[in-house]
Design a protein around this motif. Structure first.
Motif, mmCIF file in Angstrom:
data_model
loop_
_atom_site.group_PDB
_atom_site.id
_atom_site.type_symbol
_atom_site.label_atom_id
_atom_site.label_comp_id
_atom_site.label_asym_id
_atom_site.label_seq_id
_atom_site.Cartn_x
_atom_site.Cartn_y
_atom_site.Cartn_z
ATOM 1 N N TRP A 159 0.802 -1.221 0.000
ATOM 2 C CA TRP A 159 0.000 0.000 0.000
ATOM 3 C C TRP A 159 0.836 1.273 0.000
ATOM 4 O O TRP A 159 0.323 2.367 -0.214
ATOM 5 C CB TRP A 159 -0.950 0.013 1.205
ATOM 6 N N ARG A 160 2.147 1.169 0.214
ATOM 7 C CA ARG A 160 2.990 2.371 0.246
ATOM 8 C C ARG A 160 3.337 2.870 -1.152
ATOM 9 O O ARG A 160 3.756 4.009 -1.321
ATOM 10 C CB ARG A 160 4.266 2.093 1.032
ATOM 11 N N GLY A 161 3.194 2.043 -2.156
ATOM 12 C CA GLY A 161 3.556 2.453 -3.517
ATOM 13 C C GLY A 161 3.550 1.267 -4.443
ATOM 14 O O GLY A 161 2.602 0.503 -4.485
ATOM 15 N N ASN A 162 4.656 1.100 -5.207
ATOM 16 C CA ASN A 162 4.831 -0.085 -6.045
ATOM 17 C C ASN A 162 3.722 -0.229 -7.082
ATOM 18 O O ASN A 162 3.253 -1.320 -7.375
ATOM 19 C CB ASN A 162 4.905 -1.345 -5.165
ATOM 20 N N ASN A 163 3.273 0.917 -7.628
ATOM 21 C CA ASN A 163 2.267 0.929 -8.685
ATOM 22 C C ASN A 163 0.951 0.294 -8.255
ATOM 23 O O ASN A 163 0.282 -0.362 -9.042
ATOM 24 C CB ASN A 163 2.790 0.237 -9.959
ATOM 25 N N ASN A 164 0.572 0.452 -7.000
ATOM 26 C CA ASN A 164 -0.764 0.012 -6.622
ATOM 27 C C ASN A 164 -1.792 0.986 -7.192
ATOM 28 O O ASN A 164 -1.449 2.004 -7.784
ATOM 29 C CB ASN A 164 -0.885 -0.133 -5.096
ATOM 30 N N ILE A 165 -3.055 0.689 -7.004
ATOM 31 C CA ILE A 165 -4.095 1.493 -7.651
ATOM 32 C C ILE A 165 -4.121 2.919 -7.117
ATOM 33 O O ILE A 165 -4.367 3.871 -7.872
ATOM 34 C CB ILE A 165 -5.476 0.818 -7.501
ATOM 35 N N ALA A 166 -3.817 3.114 -5.837
ATOM 36 C CA ALA A 166 -3.801 4.466 -5.276
ATOM 37 C C ALA A 166 -2.678 5.290 -5.897
ATOM 38 O O ALA A 166 -2.877 6.446 -6.306
ATOM 39 C CB ALA A 166 -3.632 4.396 -3.759
ATOM 40 N N ASP A 167 -1.499 4.704 -5.980
ATOM 41 C CA ASP A 167 -0.358 5.381 -6.600
ATOM 42 C C ASP A 167 -0.686 5.765 -8.042
ATOM 43 O O ASP A 167 -0.368 6.868 -8.509
ATOM 44 C CB ASP A 167 0.854 4.452 -6.544
ATOM 45 N N SER A 168 -1.345 4.863 -8.757
ATOM 46 C CA SER A 168 -1.721 5.120 -10.149
ATOM 47 C C SER A 168 -2.706 6.287 -10.248
ATOM 48 O O SER A 168 -2.564 7.169 -11.110
ATOM 49 C CB SER A 168 -2.334 3.856 -10.753
ATOM 50 N N ILE A 169 -3.714 6.320 -9.386
ATOM 51 C CA ILE A 169 -4.702 7.402 -9.419
ATOM 52 C C ILE A 169 -4.036 8.754 -9.235
ATOM 53 O O ILE A 169 -4.268 9.711 -10.004
ATOM 54 C CB ILE A 169 -5.775 7.178 -8.336
ATOM 55 N N PHE A 170 -3.203 8.882 -8.214
ATOM 56 C CA PHE A 170 -2.607 10.189 -7.917
ATOM 57 C C PHE A 170 -1.593 10.602 -8.976
ATOM 58 O O PHE A 170 -1.462 11.794 -9.277
ATOM 59 C CB PHE A 170 -1.992 10.179 -6.514
#
Length: 350
Positions: A159-170
């Motif tokens: 959840w800290r990064g690594n191209n998860n969906i949140a990172d992609s949205i922002f």
């Protein structure tokens, strides 16, 4: 082949598959009724297996392999209402592993056909509450591995990064008029994606708030308000892929800023209204998400606020032609959706 060699090759295959896939699109909706509030859909239907659950399936396979739970002889078992099973069947085929999906009989035929297309088997049970115990039983009898998305979804993704969906949205929002969304709105199936997004927002010190919208016949919202993790209901959610009859271990209420109930009739009406705007069909969980986002957008406009809201287009509507897009089905299940569509057109356009 040695155990380490198989693990190395399996992870390499999954990583290569990831590199062959571009990021999913971010669509801005043209909604004249809420000028000053921009609403975006993160279109997860463009993944190779057609849904948000492609990300989860990839993470679950990597997590299970790296934990030593899966090897070249392991049969994979999953309890699912459809989309996760479709995506896991895809990755099982990629690795040459047998796959069995334990699913309610009410699952749409389109999803069952897709699981079989990827070489998976479908083991159907009468009620959604039966999928857990039946998956565990099969795993024991076959000496297989129960993937258990409902337990491991919140911990399998970084959840800290690594191209998860949140990172992609922002990242995708950076060039927009309101680059930091006022709200991200989504619905829970396992609770894993809301956990990822909520944790990411806090870790990155962002001012975005997370609203989780729950369908009818789901215990998540009742748990959010009561704190009672023992809650259960007998009836499963009508909206495939979201809502649960019990509190799942991956649902983390502490990362949520607001939670709302979206009636099933509103969700079904919203996807029919959305088709007029996008020119294509979306699944019913998208209707739940978008209806909640529109409610927040209307409140922001009423309060004189401007900003952006991001929600998720979870999967395509062609998986639900015999249900949510079948007039006889939705008339029998939720009633007349036309008044709801008329209200959406009046308030937001089209």
């Amino acid at each position: 082949m040695s155990g380490h060699q198989w693990v190395n090759e399996a992870i390499s295959k999954i990583e290569a598959d990831f590199q062959r896939s571009a990021d999913t699109h971010l669509i801005r909706l043209e909604l004249p009724g809420i000028n000053g509030v921009e609403v975006y859909l993160k279109d997860e239907s463009t993944h190779p297996t057609g849904s948000l659950k492609h990300r989860l399936a990839r993470s679950l396979f990597l997590y299970a392999i790296c934990n030593g739970w899966v090897d070249e002889n392991t049969t994979i078992i999953e309890s699912s209402s459809g989309s996760t099973a479709v995506s896991e069947a895809y990755f099982a085929r990629l690795l040459g592993l047998p796959f069995i999906a334990v699913m309610p009989r009410s699952t749409s035929m389109q999803k069952i056909q897709q699981i079989r297309f990827y070489g998976g088997q479908c083991h159907l049970v009468n009620c959604s509450s039966e999928i857990y115990a039946e998956s565990q039983r099969l795993a024991r009898e076959l000496n297989g591995h129960y993937m258990d998305q409902f337990t491991y979804a919140e911990r399998a993704t970084d959840w800290r990064g690594n191209n998860n969906i949140a990172d992609s949205i922002f990242r995708q929002m950076r060039a927009e008029k309101y680059p930091v969304p006022s709200w991200i709105v989504m619905s829970p199936g396992t609770g894993g994606t809301s956990a990822t997004i909520g944790r990411y927002i806090r870790y990155q010190k962002l001012n975005t708030r997370l609203c989780v919208v729950d369908p009818d016949h789901s215990v998540f919202m009742d748990y959010y308000t009561s704190g009672d993790s023992s809650l259960t209901i007998d009836q499963g959610s009508l909206i495939e892929g979201i809502g649960r009859p019990r509190v799942e271990p991956s649902f983390i209420p502490g990362v949520i800023d607001d939670m709302r109930r979206v009636p099933d009739v509103a969700a079904i009406a919203t996807i029919h209204w959305l088709e007029r705007i996008l020119g294509r069909k979306a699944g019913p969980s998208t209707g739940t998400n978008l209806y909640g986002a529109l409610q927040i957008a209307a409140q922001m406009k009423s309060d004189g606020q401007e900003g952006s809201i991001v929600t998720l287009l979870c999967d395509p509507g062609d998986r639900y032609l015999d249900t949510c897009y079948n007039p006889d089905w939705f008339a029998a299940q939720v009633g007349d959706i036309q008044p709801w569509i008329d209200d959406l057109c009046r308030l937001y356009g089209k």
